[in-house]
Design an enzyme around this catalytic site. Structure first.
Site, mmCIF file in Angstrom:
data_model
loop_
_atom_site.group_PDB
_atom_site.id
_atom_site.type_symbol
_atom_site.label_atom_id
_atom_site.label_comp_id
_atom_site.label_asym_id
_atom_site.label_seq_id
_atom_site.Cartn_x
_atom_site.Cartn_y
_atom_site.Cartn_z
ATOM 1 N N GLU A 101 12.496 -7.531 -15.473
ATOM 2 C CA GLU A 101 11.442 -8.917 -15.069
ATOM 3 C C GLU A 101 11.590 -9.677 -16.263
ATOM 4 O O GLU A 101 11.580 -9.153 -17.138
ATOM 5 C CB GLU A 101 10.228 -8.328 -14.544
ATOM 6 C CG GLU A 101 9.994 -8.428 -13.103
ATOM 7 C CD GLU A 101 9.771 -10.145 -12.822
ATOM 8 O OE1 GLU A 101 10.123 -10.931 -13.420
ATOM 9 O OE2 GLU A 101 8.827 -10.356 -12.013
ATOM 10 N N ASP A 102 11.148 -10.989 -15.872
ATOM 11 C CA ASP A 102 10.934 -11.694 -17.170
ATOM 12 C C ASP A 102 9.627 -11.491 -17.808
ATOM 13 O O ASP A 102 9.385 -11.402 -19.010
ATOM 14 C CB ASP A 102 10.879 -13.327 -16.859
ATOM 15 C CG ASP A 102 10.091 -13.683 -15.619
ATOM 16 O OD1 ASP A 102 9.317 -12.647 -14.981
ATOM 17 O OD2 ASP A 102 10.164 -14.731 -15.192
ATOM 18 N N ASP A 105 2.368 -10.660 -15.872
ATOM 19 C CA ASP A 105 1.391 -11.317 -15.958
ATOM 20 C C ASP A 105 0.217 -10.396 -15.451
ATOM 21 O O ASP A 105 -0.612 -9.419 -15.945
ATOM 22 C CB ASP A 105 1.541 -12.727 -15.575
ATOM 23 C CG ASP A 105 0.181 -13.533 -15.638
ATOM 24 O OD1 ASP A 105 -0.440 -13.257 -16.660
ATOM 25 O OD2 ASP A 105 0.397 -14.550 -15.075
ATOM 26 N N PHE A 155 0.895 -19.825 -21.644
ATOM 27 C CA PHE A 155 2.009 -20.094 -20.464
ATOM 28 C C PHE A 155 3.308 -20.580 -21.495
ATOM 29 O O PHE A 155 3.320 -21.444 -22.195
ATOM 30 C CB PHE A 155 1.664 -21.204 -19.680
ATOM 31 C CG PHE A 155 2.512 -21.442 -18.646
ATOM 32 C CD1 PHE A 155 2.369 -20.458 -17.465
ATOM 33 C CD2 PHE A 155 3.603 -22.193 -18.679
ATOM 34 C CE1 PHE A 155 3.217 -20.556 -16.338
ATOM 35 C CE2 PHE A 155 4.533 -22.275 -17.568
ATOM 36 C CZ PHE A 155 4.282 -21.395 -16.221
ATOM 37 N N ARG A 168 14.047 -23.447 -18.196
ATOM 38 C CA ARG A 168 14.783 -22.134 -17.993
ATOM 39 C C ARG A 168 16.093 -21.865 -19.299
ATOM 40 O O ARG A 168 16.475 -20.632 -19.459
ATOM 41 C CB ARG A 168 15.500 -21.951 -16.650
ATOM 42 C CG ARG A 168 14.199 -21.551 -15.674
ATOM 43 C CD ARG A 168 14.671 -21.172 -14.311
ATOM 44 N NE ARG A 168 13.894 -21.488 -13.483
ATOM 45 C CZ ARG A 168 12.939 -20.503 -13.088
ATOM 46 N NH1 ARG A 168 12.654 -19.414 -13.702
ATOM 47 N NH2 ARG A 168 12.286 -21.009 -11.781
#
Ligand code: IMP
Ligand code: MG
Length: 182
Positions: A101-102, A105, A155, A168
């Site tokens: 996963e990136d 959160d 963020f 991206r």
């Protein structure tokens, strides 16, 4: 959404830092799996850069699957609901599964995915690796087995992560001040 420009973004982790850290995490995974075969599941779209770089430093035999989840829509905070855009997977019975996963959160996406795998397959093992871990935002109790960097409540964009679909393609991970995003 605001029209954020590249010049609004500050570097948090540069390309060399990211690539070096990925090699360290890959080396830990190589030690733990030895020569056992692994099925790597890349969670699109955000994990695309991380997954493709990570697998280049993995040495065990592996296969790759790509699934697509979304929880954000056009926003910088989760909608609270995970949307399985495409979650077609082969039979993972008796396989070593490595989810890539990136970022974790709130943890809702990771929990959704871990529950999905656990309720559909009796895997040999399931591990979760994330590029970033925003531990301070956790809403559900979920941990990654490995992560590259912990970040505070920012963020972030770049290296797979987006703001309104953009950034991206950056080689680095950066952030824009909240005042710019609001
Ligand atoms: P969670 O379900 O709240 O843990 O969020 C997981 C997903 O939200 C990640 O897979 C990302 O795609 C996205 N996300 C969370 N934080 C950020 C961020 O700071 N920048 C870009 N995307 C993010
Ligand atoms: Mg993601």
């Amino acid at each position: 959404m605001k029209n954020v420009k590249l010049s609004d973004i500050k570097v948090l982790f540069d390309e060399t830092t990211i690539q070096n850290r990925i090699k360290e995490v890959a080396s830990k995974l190589n030690d733990s799996y030895k020569d056992e075969e692994v099925c790597v599941i890349c969670v699109l779209k955000g994990a695309v850069m991380f997954a493709t770089d990570l697998v280049k430093s993995l040495t065990m035999p592996l296969t790759m699957e790509f699934i697509r989840l979304s929880s954000y829509g056009h926003s910088t905070s989760t909608s609270g609901k995970v949307n399985a855009v495409d979650i077609k997977l082969p039979d993972l019975t008796d396989k070593n599964v490595l989810i890539v996963e990136d970022i974790i959160d709130t943890g809702l996406t990771a929990k959704f995915l871990l529950d999905f795998i656990a309720s559909n397959f009796r895997t040999k093992s399931t591990k979760f690796v994330s590029l970033l871990d925003k531990k301070c935002s956790r809403q559900v109790d979920v941990k990654s087995d490995e992560y590259c960097f912990e970040i505070d409540d920012k963020f972030v964009v770049g290296y797979g992560l987006d703001y309104d679909g953009k950034f991206r393609n950056l080689r680095f991970i950066g952030y824009a001040d909240k005042s710019i995003l609001k």
